[in-house]
Design a protein around this motif. Structure first.
Motif, mmCIF file in Angstrom:
data_model
loop_
_atom_site.group_PDB
_atom_site.id
_atom_site.type_symbol
_atom_site.label_atom_id
_atom_site.label_comp_id
_atom_site.label_asym_id
_atom_site.label_seq_id
_atom_site.Cartn_x
_atom_site.Cartn_y
_atom_site.Cartn_z
ATOM 1 N N ARG A 157 0.887 -1.167 0.000
ATOM 2 C CA ARG A 157 0.000 0.000 0.000
ATOM 3 C C ARG A 157 0.919 1.208 0.000
ATOM 4 N NH1 ARG A 157 -3.050 2.193 4.180
ATOM 5 N NH2 ARG A 157 -2.374 0.500 5.560
ATOM 6 N N TYR A 158 0.751 2.060 -1.012
ATOM 7 C CA TYR A 158 1.764 3.055 -1.346
ATOM 8 C C TYR A 158 1.160 4.445 -1.450
ATOM 9 C CZ TYR A 158 5.692 5.024 -4.043
ATOM 10 O OH TYR A 158 6.753 5.784 -4.475
ATOM 11 N N GLN A 159 1.834 5.430 -0.851
ATOM 12 C CA GLN A 159 1.389 6.820 -0.938
ATOM 13 C C GLN A 159 2.021 7.482 -2.162
ATOM 14 O OE1 GLN A 159 2.532 8.414 2.887
ATOM 15 N NE2 GLN A 159 0.485 8.083 3.728
ATOM 16 N N ARG A 160 1.157 8.105 -2.990
ATOM 17 C CA ARG A 160 1.626 8.742 -4.216
ATOM 18 C C ARG A 160 1.374 10.239 -4.147
ATOM 19 N NH1 ARG A 160 -0.836 6.222 -9.374
ATOM 20 N NH2 ARG A 160 -2.581 7.491 -8.672
ATOM 21 N N TRP A 161 2.101 10.977 -5.037
ATOM 22 C CA TRP A 161 1.840 12.413 -5.138
ATOM 23 C C TRP A 161 0.529 12.664 -5.865
ATOM 24 C CZ3 TRP A 161 4.366 15.303 -2.026
ATOM 25 C CH2 TRP A 161 5.686 15.023 -1.679
ATOM 26 N N ALA A 162 0.270 11.903 -6.919
ATOM 27 C CA ALA A 162 -0.927 12.119 -7.741
ATOM 28 C C ALA A 162 -2.127 11.409 -7.132
ATOM 29 C CB ALA A 162 -0.685 11.612 -9.165
ATOM 30 N N ALA A 163 -3.321 11.888 -7.492
ATOM 31 C CA ALA A 163 -4.548 11.249 -7.031
ATOM 32 C C ALA A 163 -4.795 9.978 -7.868
ATOM 33 C CB ALA A 163 -5.715 12.212 -7.170
ATOM 34 N N PRO A 164 -5.361 8.929 -7.257
ATOM 35 C CA PRO A 164 -5.579 8.774 -5.815
ATOM 36 C C PRO A 164 -4.251 8.686 -5.076
ATOM 37 C CG PRO A 164 -5.930 6.695 -6.940
ATOM 38 C CD PRO A 164 -5.704 7.705 -8.008
ATOM 39 N N HIS A 165 -4.198 9.328 -3.910
ATOM 40 C CA HIS A 165 -2.929 9.480 -3.203
ATOM 41 C C HIS A 165 -2.462 8.196 -2.520
ATOM 42 C CE1 HIS A 165 -2.829 13.702 -4.107
ATOM 43 N NE2 HIS A 165 -4.039 13.859 -3.608
ATOM 44 N N GLU A 166 -3.348 7.210 -2.411
ATOM 45 C CA GLU A 166 -2.940 5.927 -1.855
ATOM 46 C C GLU A 166 -3.411 4.828 -2.790
ATOM 47 O OE1 GLU A 166 -2.802 5.275 2.512
ATOM 48 O OE2 GLU A 166 -4.196 3.632 2.055
ATOM 49 N N ALA A 167 -2.511 3.918 -3.118
ATOM 50 C CA ALA A 167 -2.837 2.857 -4.063
ATOM 51 C C ALA A 167 -2.267 1.540 -3.567
ATOM 52 C CB ALA A 167 -2.277 3.188 -5.444
ATOM 53 N N SER A 168 -2.937 0.441 -3.901
ATOM 54 C CA SER A 168 -2.467 -0.903 -3.564
ATOM 55 C C SER A 168 -1.952 -1.571 -4.831
ATOM 56 C CB SER A 168 -3.591 -1.735 -2.944
ATOM 57 O OG SER A 168 -3.971 -1.211 -1.683
ATOM 58 N N ARG A 169 -0.820 -2.211 -4.704
ATOM 59 C CA ARG A 169 -0.187 -2.861 -5.842
ATOM 60 C C ARG A 169 0.383 -4.213 -5.399
ATOM 61 N NH1 ARG A 169 -2.445 0.798 -7.965
ATOM 62 N NH2 ARG A 169 -1.575 2.521 -9.198
ATOM 63 N N THR A 170 0.300 -5.200 -6.277
ATOM 64 C CA THR A 170 1.015 -6.453 -6.082
ATOM 65 C C THR A 170 2.169 -6.460 -7.065
ATOM 66 O OG1 THR A 170 -0.946 -7.663 -5.333
ATOM 67 C CG2 THR A 170 0.890 -8.964 -6.181
ATOM 68 N N VAL A 171 3.393 -6.546 -6.544
ATOM 69 C CA VAL A 171 4.575 -6.371 -7.388
ATOM 70 C C VAL A 171 5.545 -7.530 -7.196
ATOM 71 C CG1 VAL A 171 4.355 -3.863 -7.339
ATOM 72 C CG2 VAL A 171 5.783 -5.016 -5.632
ATOM 73 N N GLU A 172 6.466 -7.646 -8.154
ATOM 74 C CA GLU A 172 7.507 -8.667 -8.119
ATOM 75 C C GLU A 172 8.838 -7.970 -7.861
ATOM 76 O OE1 GLU A 172 6.979 -10.367 -11.960
ATOM 77 O OE2 GLU A 172 5.343 -11.695 -11.303
ATOM 78 N N PRO A 173 9.314 -7.949 -6.619
ATOM 79 C CA PRO A 173 10.516 -7.178 -6.262
ATOM 80 C C PRO A 173 11.790 -7.810 -6.818
ATOM 81 C CG PRO A 173 9.747 -8.427 -4.387
ATOM 82 C CD PRO A 173 8.736 -8.637 -5.459
ATOM 83 N N HIS A 174 12.582 -6.985 -7.526
ATOM 84 C CA HIS A 174 13.836 -7.459 -8.107
ATOM 85 C C HIS A 174 15.068 -6.897 -7.400
ATOM 86 C CE1 HIS A 174 11.497 -9.241 -11.277
ATOM 87 N NE2 HIS A 174 12.566 -9.550 -11.985
ATOM 88 N N GLY A 175 14.901 -5.829 -6.598
ATOM 89 C CA GLY A 175 16.061 -5.281 -5.910
ATOM 90 C C GLY A 175 15.709 -4.052 -5.105
ATOM 91 N N VAL A 176 16.600 -3.672 -4.201
ATOM 92 C CA VAL A 176 16.466 -2.433 -3.435
ATOM 93 C C VAL A 176 17.733 -1.608 -3.640
ATOM 94 C CG1 VAL A 176 14.844 -3.241 -1.680
ATOM 95 C CG2 VAL A 176 17.290 -3.623 -1.360
ATOM 96 N N VAL A 177 17.571 -0.296 -3.610
ATOM 97 C CA VAL A 177 18.676 0.630 -3.855
ATOM 98 C C VAL A 177 18.701 1.660 -2.729
ATOM 99 C CG1 VAL A 177 19.601 2.406 -5.402
ATOM 100 C CG2 VAL A 177 18.550 0.345 -6.355
#
Length: 325
Positions: A157-177
């Motif tokens: 569950r992710y806060q975005r700048w654009a509306a809608p300001h909160e969105a839910s996503r199912t993602v496939e994580p490949h790395g962190v930076v």
């Protein structure tokens, strides 16, 4: 030189196999013919390495064969401890593990190399955070990193700048930076790679859904391309500035690198000021950025930006005049 390369070849085969001759040649920066000769040398020395043909073929070591980490040079031992990132390891939930690993590695080194490793730790310290900003709260980072390690999908569950300001996503994580003290998740969604700032992930749920990583994905290359594209997307316009000699000198400290690089090709005019063309974002953001330069710079164009800056300065002058009065 060849002995060092043979050790590197053996380590590459231990890290991942099978490896084709072309892959090994690219890693070692030699020709495939040299790899063939080195494989023969390893085999002659008693290393159980063999080749398999076919689509999934390549060179392998006999199952269960491992060699010990030996032959570290002084420079390699020093580099080993320079590679440590205590703050990053702590953020990933691996702080105690990283510290324990360092202790074990240090204890395993010969006395002379242990002394040199200690000298590095005493004399060099890496602080990846940027100035004037405290570390961001990233409570979801351990969950996100677990998803990366385990190759499992994660619902965020992710806060975005654009509306809608909160969105839910199912993602496939490949790395962190880790960039300037801020963590980013690089993940695939609907076949495309996207970047999420971990501090804006308000909830992360690790799913029991494994996924296959994209074979061609390279995190370092992706991040470099992402930064280049990010600058191209946000710098939507240009501004013409005149900088005083002091402004030219202080520009690298007062402006972002893209502006400082562009200003390097400026033209010095008769009065000693330098005319430059620099990239800018939207006028609203550009006003905030250029106010940093104060009297060291003058906006020549575009007129809209010049007018907005004049309005901001007039408002500031009015405010200070009211306070003084």
């Amino acid at each position: 030189m060849r002995a060092s390369r043979l050790v590197s070849l053996l380590m590459l085969l231990q890290a991942r196999q099978p490896r084709t001759a072309d892959e090994l040649a690219a890693e070692l920066e030699v020709s495939p013919r040299t790899v063939y000769r080195d494989i023969e040398a390893l085999s002659a020395a008693g290393i159980p390495v063999y080749g398999e043909s076919g689509h999934d073929g390549g060179y392998r070591l006999v199952d269960g064969y491992r060699t010990q980490l030996t032959g570290l040079t002084r420079q390699e031992a020093e580099a080993l401890f320079l590679a440590g990132l205590p703050a990053a390891a702590s953020g990933l939930g691996l702080g105690p593990v990283a510290a324990n690993t360092a202790r074990k590695l240090l204890a395993a080194l010969p006395a002379e190399l242990r002394t040199h490793a200690d000298r590095v730790r005493e004399r060099f310290h890496l602080d990846a955070a940027s100035w004037y900003h405290g570390p961001e709260a990233t409570p979801q980072l351990p969950t996100v990193s677990d998803a990366v390690w385990q190759q499992r999908r994660v619902r965020i569950r992710y806060q975005r700048w654009a509306a809608p300001h909160e969105a839910s996503r199912t993602v496939e994580p490949h790395g962190v930076v880790l960039k300037a003290g801020q963590w980013y998740l690089v993940a695939r969604r609907s076949g495309e790679f996207r970047t999420y700032r971990v501090a804006r992930i308000v909830e992360a749920v690790l799913l029991d859904e494994p996924f296959e990583r994209a074979e061609s994905f390279e995190l370092g290359r992706y991040w470099s391309d992402y930064l280049e594209d990010f600058d191209a997307r946000r710098h939507r316009g240009e501004a013409v500035l005149r900088l005083s000699p002091e402004g030219v000198r202080l520009l690298p400290q007062l402006a972002e690198p893209a502006i400082a690089r562009a200003a390097a090709s400026g033209v010095v005019e008769a009065d000693g000021w330098t005319r430059v063309v620099v990239p800018i974002e939207q006028p609203e953001q550009a006003v905030h950025d250029l106010l940093r330069l104060g009297p060291l710079a003058e906006v020549v164009a575009p007129q809209e930006l010049r007018d907005r800056l004049a309005e901001a300065l007039t408002s500031m002058l009015r405010r200070y005049a009211e306070v003084s009065g």
